[in-house]
Design a protein around this motif. Structure first.
Motif, PDB file in Angstrom:
ATOM      1  N   LYS A   1      -4.271  -1.960  10.211  1.00  0.00           N
ATOM      2  CA  LYS A   1      -2.657  -1.943   9.911  1.00  0.00           C
ATOM      3  C   LYS A   1      -1.862  -2.434  10.976  1.00  0.00           C
ATOM      4  O   LYS A   1      -1.604  -1.701  12.001  1.00  0.00           O
TER       5      LYS A   1
ATOM      6  N   PRO B   1       1.365   4.954   1.168  1.00  0.00           N
ATOM      7  CA  PRO B   1       1.275   6.027   2.262  1.00  0.00           C
ATOM      8  C   PRO B   1       0.500   7.447   2.106  1.00  0.00           C
ATOM      9  O   PRO B   1       0.253   7.974   1.022  1.00  0.00           O
TER      10      PRO B   1
ATOM     11  N   MET C   1      -5.457   0.751   7.312  1.00  0.00           N
ATOM     12  CA  MET C   1      -5.726   0.113   6.246  1.00  0.00           C
ATOM     13  C   MET C   1      -6.616   0.550   5.487  1.00  0.00           C
ATOM     14  O   MET C   1      -7.893   0.393   5.637  1.00  0.00           O
TER      15      MET C   1
ATOM     16  N   ARG D   1      -8.755   5.754  12.836  1.00  0.00           N
ATOM     17  CA  ARG D   1      -8.127   5.727  13.290  1.00  0.00           C
ATOM     18  C   ARG D   1      -6.841   5.921  14.792  1.00  0.00           C
ATOM     19  O   ARG D   1      -6.023   5.638  15.083  1.00  0.00           O
TER      20      ARG D   1
ATOM     21  N   ALA E   1       0.736  -1.114   0.037  1.00  0.00           N
ATOM     22  CA  ALA E   1       0.019   0.093   0.362  1.00  0.00           C
ATOM     23  C   ALA E   1       1.425   1.270   0.107  1.00  0.00           C
ATOM     24  O   ALA E   1       2.063   1.387   0.306  1.00  0.00           O
TER      25      ALA E   1
ATOM     26  N   TRP F   1      -4.867   0.159  -2.381  1.00  0.00           N
ATOM     27  CA  TRP F   1      -4.484   0.041  -1.611  1.00  0.00           C
ATOM     28  C   TRP F   1      -3.604   1.502  -0.437  1.00  0.00           C
ATOM     29  O   TRP F   1      -2.647   1.672  -1.370  1.00  0.00           O
ATOM     30  N   TRP F   2      -4.132   1.401   0.659  1.00  0.00           N
ATOM     31  CA  TRP F   2      -3.462   2.661   1.470  1.00  0.00           C
ATOM     32  C   TRP F   2      -3.173   2.456   2.116  1.00  0.00           C
ATOM     33  O   TRP F   2      -4.323   1.734   3.142  1.00  0.00           O
ATOM     34  N   LYS F   3      -2.405   3.263   2.894  1.00  0.00           N
ATOM     35  CA  LYS F   3      -1.937   2.978   4.506  1.00  0.00           C
ATOM     36  C   LYS F   3      -2.112   4.022   4.786  1.00  0.00           C
ATOM     37  O   LYS F   3      -1.500   5.277   4.947  1.00  0.00           O
ATOM     38  N   TRP F   4      -2.795   4.499   6.165  1.00  0.00           N
ATOM     39  CA  TRP F   4      -3.467   5.643   6.864  1.00  0.00           C
ATOM     40  C   TRP F   4      -2.896   5.866   7.963  1.00  0.00           C
ATOM     41  O   TRP F   4      -3.719   5.147   9.232  1.00  0.00           O
ATOM     42  N   LYS F   5      -1.328   6.209   8.215  1.00  0.00           N
ATOM     43  CA  LYS F   5      -0.453   5.436   9.891  1.00  0.00           C
ATOM     44  C   LYS F   5      -1.284   6.552  10.935  1.00  0.00           C
ATOM     45  O   LYS F   5      -1.382   8.906   9.891  1.00  0.00           O
TER      46      LYS F   5
END
Length: 534
Positions: A228, A209, A381, A369, A207, A398-402
């Protein structure tokens, strides 16, 4: 040896992947088979034991150079690499050797049992019989330190290019306890085995970011949301009544997690699961620091299995009933995964689903989140419900959002030279925080190391300051006057008996140089510990 030294010179002098792959592929086409095997072993960290300690190396090289020991040590501190220092200070020669890489390595293995006088004579004779770069490589092999910016994945790609053997098959072939002294190139690389294909994983889908406004992704209900997890990304493969577990780093780790063998006979053959290996204690996900007790162990004892139990947290299905299902939309693959999970009657198996979070607005997703640290995750995710399972890192589906990193202000206390293009600069730093000692006085206690986050100009400025404010030298490490404050960011935090501070941080890096702060304003170990319970 000449060809191997030329290869290392090419690899070490370029940061371009294509140049490195071409150089390796060309070497693997034309080198002697036994040298190919040893080259693979060296580049995959299967080096023979070091036959001579570095103290003796320094003394004997210094004898040959006929210079004061203090001058050798000063040169070593400036160069930052022992093999390079030795190659530079020994008298120049235009000689080169006709001995092969394999001959040298066999001699080095035999050298370990010889007397110090025999070791000295062997080293000094060879140092004088080799040209500069051969001498550098020879000494690198003696020290066992060979960091030249070549990953096993890059080497595997070059081998595939030279032999036409599939990269994933090669990755499997290079795992295990093969011995470069006893295995041939034909056996290691070229011979086909049915197990090579049974164990073959799929390329991982990675993924991107999220860096801008999450609302730009469009209609929130079009996205599947899950946490995630902070563990080891893996593929669990069950084929022909066997199980294979691969990490995302293309390492076969089946033997590290023997509890997963219980899946055989329960999860049907022809199944490949994408998921995360996580520590799991009494119904709760642990931290990555807990998982580290399992990483790197050659053998996993029963006591360790009980101390640090693990699970697979599954979030995708790549193969089902022996068929590749990556082309199906994410929602269909997820439904099949849920059917699989539901079919498992023994709920004590270390196999869980990564829970989907049903949310209909970006506001609700943002609120979820914020719960990430409570859930022991790194963030969220976001997967488009119609997305196929692709190869590598692709933007769009697909994206990750930390979550934002934890932040603390710390004091620079030690420095070490960097690597590659930064080998002439002090860029690897150790940081400390305040703590009250038994007398009630405050002292600085180290807690983390970091080597990224500053601009090149800032690194040069800090390097100049370090050279002017060095207190002591310990080999390549310098202690410095505690004066500079830096803002350090990290992803996670946990109590740890392995660290002097009692705290382990996850992915520490420099966020900025706090030139506006004095060291009295830096944070304390207590501040750090409070973040655990916050």
């Amino acid at each position: 040896m000449k060809n191997f030294a030329e290869l290392i010179k090419t690899l070490d002098s370029s940061n371009k992947t294509n140049i490195k792959v071409d150089a390796l592929a060309n070497y693997f086409r034309y080198a002697a088979d036994e040298d190919k095997v040893w080259t693979i072993a060296i580049l995959s960290h299967r080096r023979p034991p070091r036959p001579v300690n570095t103290t003796l190396l320094r003394i004997w090289a210094n004898e040959l150079a006929n210079i004061p020991l203090w001058l050798f040590e000063e040169s070593y501190h400036i160069v930052g690499d022992l093999a390079e220092t030795i190659a530079l200070i020994i008298p120049t020669t235009n000689e080169h050797t006709d001995k092969s890489l394999t001959e040298f390595l066999n001699e080095m293995i035999a050298l370990k049992k010889k007397s110090d006088i025999e070791k000295r004579d062997y080293l000094q004779q060879n140092w004088l019989a080799l040209n500069y770069y051969e001498r550098f490589v020879f000494t690198k092999l003696i020290t066992g330190s060979f960091r030249i910016g070549v990953s096993q994945k890059l080497m595997t790609r070059a081998l595939s290019k030279a032999t036409d053997v599939d990269e994933d098959v090669l990755a499997y072939k290079l795992m295990g306890n093969w011995n470069p002294n006893t295995i041939s190139f034909q056996e290691l690389i070229l011979d086909e085995k049915s197990s090579d294909y049974l164990s073959k994983p799929y390329p991982f889908y990675l993924a991107y970011p999220i860096e801008g406004d999450v609302n730009a992704l469009g209609h929130a209900p079009d996205w599947a949301v899950e946490h995630k997890w902070d563990g080891i990304r893996s593929q669990t493969i069950i084929r022909a009544n066997e199980i294979y577990v691969w990490s995302r780093g293309e390492e076969l780790v089946t033997d590290k997690y023997p509890e997963f063998r219980a899946f055989v006979g329960v999860i049907p053959d022809g199944t490949v699961i994408d998921g995360e290996i996580l520590p799991f204690f009494e119904g709760q996900v642990g931290t990555f620091n807990d998982l580290q007790t399992r990483i790197g162990r050659k053998t996993v004892s029963q006591a360790l299995l009980q101390k640090t139990p693990v699970i697979i947290k599954a979030y995708d299905l790549l193969e089902w009933e022996g068929k590749d299902v990556r082309h199906l939309p994410y929602e269909q693959r997820r439904q099949l995964l849920e059917v699989l999970h539901e079919s498992i009657k023994d709920k004590s198996l270390p196999f869980q689903l990564s829970e989907k979070v049903f949310l209909n607005s970006w506001e609700d997703i943002a609120a979820e989140r914020m719960r990430s640290r409570e859930m022991k995750s790194e963030g969220l995710m976001l997967k488009h419900k119609n997305s196929t399972y692709q190869v590598g890192r692709k933007k769009g589906d697909w994206w990750k959002w930390k979550i934002e990193p934890l932040v603390i202000d710390a004091v620079l206390t030690y420095a070490m030279r960097g690597h590659g293009r930064r080998s002439n600069l002090f860029t690897d730093y150790t940081f400390a925080l305040w703590q009250a000692n038994e007398n009630g006085d405050r002292e600085l206690v180290t807690f983390a190391k970091a080597y990224s986050g500053l601009t090149d100009a800032e690194f040069r400025k800090v390097d100049d300051w370090i050279k002017k404010h060095t207190l002591e030298r310990f080999g390549p490490v310098r202690s410095v006057t505690p004066e500079l404050v830096f803002e350090i960011g990290f992803e996670g935090i946990a109590l740890s008996k392995r660290h002097k501070s009692g705290i382990a941080t996850r992915f520490p890096r420099i966020l900025r140089w706090r030139q506006d702060k004095k060291i009295d304003e830096a944070n304390s170990i207590e501040d750090l510990k409070n973040m655990i319970s916050a």
